[in-house]
Design a protein around this motif. Structure first.
Motif, PDB file in Angstrom:
ATOM      1  N   LEU A  18       1.046  -0.640  -0.003  1.00  0.00           N
ATOM      2  CA  LEU A  18       0.006   0.000  -0.253  1.00  0.00           C
ATOM      3  C   LEU A  18       0.849   1.510  -0.196  1.00  0.00           C
ATOM      4  O   LEU A  18       0.220   1.892  -0.447  1.00  0.00           O
ATOM      5  N   HIS A  19       1.990   1.080   0.780  1.00  0.00           N
ATOM      6  CA  HIS A  19       2.997   2.402   0.262  1.00  0.00           C
ATOM      7  C   HIS A  19       3.274   2.624  -0.498  1.00  0.00           C
ATOM      8  O   HIS A  19       3.381   3.112  -1.590  1.00  0.00           O
ATOM      9  N   LEU A  20       3.386   1.313  -1.331  1.00  0.00           N
ATOM     10  CA  LEU A  20       4.382   1.349  -2.306  1.00  0.00           C
ATOM     11  C   LEU A  20       3.622   2.195  -3.482  1.00  0.00           C
ATOM     12  O   LEU A  20       3.551   3.168  -4.341  1.00  0.00           O
ATOM     13  N   LEU A  21       2.347   1.874  -3.398  1.00  0.00           N
ATOM     14  CA  LEU A  21       1.037   2.332  -3.794  1.00  0.00           C
ATOM     15  C   LEU A  21       0.763   3.608  -4.760  1.00  0.00           C
ATOM     16  O   LEU A  21       0.896   4.917  -5.097  1.00  0.00           O
ATOM     17  N   ASP A  22       0.772   4.266  -3.139  1.00  0.00           N
ATOM     18  CA  ASP A  22       0.676   5.042  -2.471  1.00  0.00           C
ATOM     19  C   ASP A  22       1.572   6.615  -3.313  1.00  0.00           C
ATOM     20  O   ASP A  22       1.660   7.233  -3.665  1.00  0.00           O
ATOM     21  N   HIS A  28       4.133   9.695  -9.421  1.00  0.00           N
ATOM     22  CA  HIS A  28       3.542   9.449 -11.287  1.00  0.00           C
ATOM     23  C   HIS A  28       2.318  10.533 -11.392  1.00  0.00           C
ATOM     24  O   HIS A  28       1.564   9.687 -13.065  1.00  0.00           O
ATOM     25  N   GLY A  29       1.662  10.925 -10.935  1.00  0.00           N
ATOM     26  CA  GLY A  29       0.746  11.298 -10.718  1.00  0.00           C
ATOM     27  C   GLY A  29      -0.653  10.002 -11.461  1.00  0.00           C
ATOM     28  O   GLY A  29      -1.354  10.348 -11.974  1.00  0.00           O
ATOM     29  N   LEU A  30      -0.510   9.180 -10.730  1.00  0.00           N
ATOM     30  CA  LEU A  30      -1.538   7.455 -11.062  1.00  0.00           C
ATOM     31  C   LEU A  30      -2.503   7.671 -10.658  1.00  0.00           C
ATOM     32  O   LEU A  30      -2.882   8.722  -9.364  1.00  0.00           O
ATOM     33  N   SER A  31      -3.842   7.592 -11.114  1.00  0.00           N
ATOM     34  CA  SER A  31      -4.821   7.237 -10.235  1.00  0.00           C
ATOM     35  C   SER A  31      -5.614   5.382 -10.161  1.00  0.00           C
ATOM     36  O   SER A  31      -4.372   4.957 -11.481  1.00  0.00           O
ATOM     37  N   TYR A  32      -5.309   5.311  -9.582  1.00  0.00           N
ATOM     38  CA  TYR A  32      -6.167   3.527  -9.747  1.00  0.00           C
ATOM     39  C   TYR A  32      -7.844   3.510  -9.156  1.00  0.00           C
ATOM     40  O   TYR A  32      -8.152   3.954  -8.654  1.00  0.00           O
ATOM     41  N   ILE A  33      -8.101   1.991  -9.966  1.00  0.00           N
ATOM     42  CA  ILE A  33      -9.269   1.317  -9.728  1.00  0.00           C
ATOM     43  C   ILE A  33      -8.921   0.907  -8.197  1.00  0.00           C
ATOM     44  O   ILE A  33      -8.815  -0.869  -8.679  1.00  0.00           O
ATOM     45  N   PHE A  34      -9.527   1.066  -7.252  1.00  0.00           N
ATOM     46  CA  PHE A  34      -9.159  -0.773  -6.518  1.00  0.00           C
ATOM     47  C   PHE A  34      -9.938  -1.223  -6.201  1.00  0.00           C
ATOM     48  O   PHE A  34     -11.049  -0.586  -4.898  1.00  0.00           O
ATOM     49  N   ILE A  35     -10.500  -2.245  -5.884  1.00  0.00           N
ATOM     50  CA  ILE A  35     -11.684  -2.986  -5.627  1.00  0.00           C
ATOM     51  C   ILE A  35     -11.202  -3.996  -4.449  1.00  0.00           C
ATOM     52  O   ILE A  35      -9.923  -5.025  -4.369  1.00  0.00           O
ATOM     53  N   HIS A  37     -13.129  -5.708  -0.663  1.00  0.00           N
ATOM     54  CA  HIS A  37     -14.169  -6.325   0.625  1.00  0.00           C
ATOM     55  C   HIS A  37     -13.683  -6.190   1.663  1.00  0.00           C
ATOM     56  O   HIS A  37     -14.387  -5.648   2.650  1.00  0.00           O
ATOM     57  N   ASP A  38     -12.280  -5.041   2.062  1.00  0.00           N
ATOM     58  CA  ASP A  38     -11.621  -4.711   2.694  1.00  0.00           C
ATOM     59  C   ASP A  38     -11.889  -3.510   3.363  1.00  0.00           C
ATOM     60  O   ASP A  38     -11.054  -2.523   2.694  1.00  0.00           O
ATOM     61  N   ILE A  39     -12.564  -2.897   3.744  1.00  0.00           N
ATOM     62  CA  ILE A  39     -13.675  -1.776   3.744  1.00  0.00           C
ATOM     63  C   ILE A  39     -12.457  -0.719   4.580  1.00  0.00           C
ATOM     64  O   ILE A  39     -12.250   0.690   4.679  1.00  0.00           O
ATOM     65  N   GLY A  40     -11.577  -1.598   5.543  1.00  0.00           N
ATOM     66  CA  GLY A  40     -10.343  -0.908   6.401  1.00  0.00           C
ATOM     67  C   GLY A  40      -9.064  -0.299   5.459  1.00  0.00           C
ATOM     68  O   GLY A  40      -9.010   0.941   5.660  1.00  0.00           O
ATOM     69  N   VAL A  41      -8.629  -0.882   4.504  1.00  0.00           N
ATOM     70  CA  VAL A  41      -7.929  -0.530   3.472  1.00  0.00           C
ATOM     71  C   VAL A  41      -8.471   0.196   2.794  1.00  0.00           C
ATOM     72  O   VAL A  41      -7.745   1.151   2.113  1.00  0.00           O
ATOM     73  N   VAL A  42      -9.161   0.175   2.048  1.00  0.00           N
ATOM     74  CA  VAL A  42     -10.348   1.211   1.253  1.00  0.00           C
ATOM     75  C   VAL A  42     -10.674   2.171   2.031  1.00  0.00           C
ATOM     76  O   VAL A  42     -10.371   3.264   1.443  1.00  0.00           O
ATOM     77  N   GLU A  43     -10.710   2.439   3.524  1.00  0.00           N
ATOM     78  CA  GLU A  43     -10.433   3.635   4.120  1.00  0.00           C
ATOM     79  C   GLU A  43      -8.938   4.734   3.767  1.00  0.00           C
ATOM     80  O   GLU A  43      -9.125   5.993   3.637  1.00  0.00           O
ATOM     81  N   ASP A  44      -7.802   3.820   3.650  1.00  0.00           N
ATOM     82  CA  ASP A  44      -6.687   4.446   4.182  1.00  0.00           C
ATOM     83  C   ASP A  44      -6.134   4.776   3.263  1.00  0.00           C
ATOM     84  O   ASP A  44      -5.350   5.612   3.233  1.00  0.00           O
ATOM     85  N   ILE A  45      -6.717   4.048   1.936  1.00  0.00           N
ATOM     86  CA  ILE A  45      -5.971   4.823   0.434  1.00  0.00           C
ATOM     87  C   ILE A  45      -6.733   5.566  -0.439  1.00  0.00           C
ATOM     88  O   ILE A  45      -6.439   5.874  -1.274  1.00  0.00           O
ATOM     89  N   ALA A  46      -8.005   5.276   0.139  1.00  0.00           N
ATOM     90  CA  ALA A  46      -8.844   5.910  -1.100  1.00  0.00           C
ATOM     91  C   ALA A  46      -9.543   6.868  -0.955  1.00  0.00           C
ATOM     92  O   ALA A  46      -9.519   7.851  -0.142  1.00  0.00           O
ATOM     93  N   SER A  62     -16.828  11.068  -2.000  1.00  0.00           N
ATOM     94  CA  SER A  62     -15.584  11.057  -1.082  1.00  0.00           C
ATOM     95  C   SER A  62     -15.474   9.779   0.125  1.00  0.00           C
ATOM     96  O   SER A  62     -16.340   9.882   0.450  1.00  0.00           O
ATOM     97  N   ALA A  63     -14.448   9.947  -0.156  1.00  0.00           N
ATOM     98  CA  ALA A  63     -13.867   8.967   1.197  1.00  0.00           C
ATOM     99  C   ALA A  63     -14.814   9.231   2.743  1.00  0.00           C
ATOM    100  O   ALA A  63     -15.004   8.719   3.191  1.00  0.00           O
ATOM    101  N   HIS A  64     -14.041  10.926   2.523  1.00  0.00           N
ATOM    102  CA  HIS A  64     -15.284  11.604   3.736  1.00  0.00           C
ATOM    103  C   HIS A  64     -16.253  11.385   3.722  1.00  0.00           C
ATOM    104  O   HIS A  64     -16.490  11.417   5.161  1.00  0.00           O
ATOM    105  N   LYS A  65     -16.672  11.705   3.056  1.00  0.00           N
ATOM    106  CA  LYS A  65     -18.482  11.563   3.107  1.00  0.00           C
ATOM    107  C   LYS A  65     -19.250  10.383   3.395  1.00  0.00           C
ATOM    108  O   LYS A  65     -19.979  10.440   4.173  1.00  0.00           O
ATOM    109  N   VAL A  66     -18.198   9.449   2.172  1.00  0.00           N
ATOM    110  CA  VAL A  66     -18.588   7.977   2.506  1.00  0.00           C
ATOM    111  C   VAL A  66     -18.916   7.310   4.071  1.00  0.00           C
ATOM    112  O   VAL A  66     -19.591   6.567   4.965  1.00  0.00           O
TER     113      VAL A  66
END
Length: 109
Positions: A18-22, A28-35, A37-46, A62-66
């Motif tokens: 996850l640190h590498l992806l971030d 490089h200004g990348l965007s990811y579609i990250f699928i 089921h681990d909602i905790g990971v999603v909260e950390d990176i999305a 937005s992650a904050h709103k959801v």
């Protein structure tokens, strides 16, 4: 698109990936579609989140709103089982979120 890229990894390796992806996203200004089921990971990176049930979008924003103001009952249920570390009376305790739907006694499942 990254489909469950860290689901089978232990937490140490998961954190490294996850640190590498971030880092790659930032450098490089990348965007990811990250699928996931681990909602905790999603909260950390999305930055933005889409919640799906049976292949249909039931909530997005937005992650904050959801994560801080979920509207759909399924999102409430997901967040209610996500543990958090909180300080209570000078001690840290693992607690589960109490969403608005739960505190109002609404059926969420």
């Amino acid at each position: 698109m990254l489909d469950e890229p860290v689901s089978a990894l232990d937490v140490t390796v998961q954190e490294q990936v996850l640190h590498l992806l971030d880092r790659l996203k930032t450098q490089h200004g990348l965007s990811y579609i990250f699928i996931s089921h681990d909602i905790g990971v999603v909260e950390d990176i999305a930055d933005r989140v889409i919640i799906m049930v049976d292949g249909k979008i039931v909530e997005q924003g937005s992650a904050h709103k959801v994560f801080n103001g979920p509207e759909h009952p399924f999102t409430h249920r997901l967040l209610s089982v996500l543990p958090e570390l909180r300080e209570v009376d000078g001690r840290f305790q693992l607690v589960y979120r109490n969403t608005d739907a739960q505190s109002k006694g609404e059926k969420i499942g």
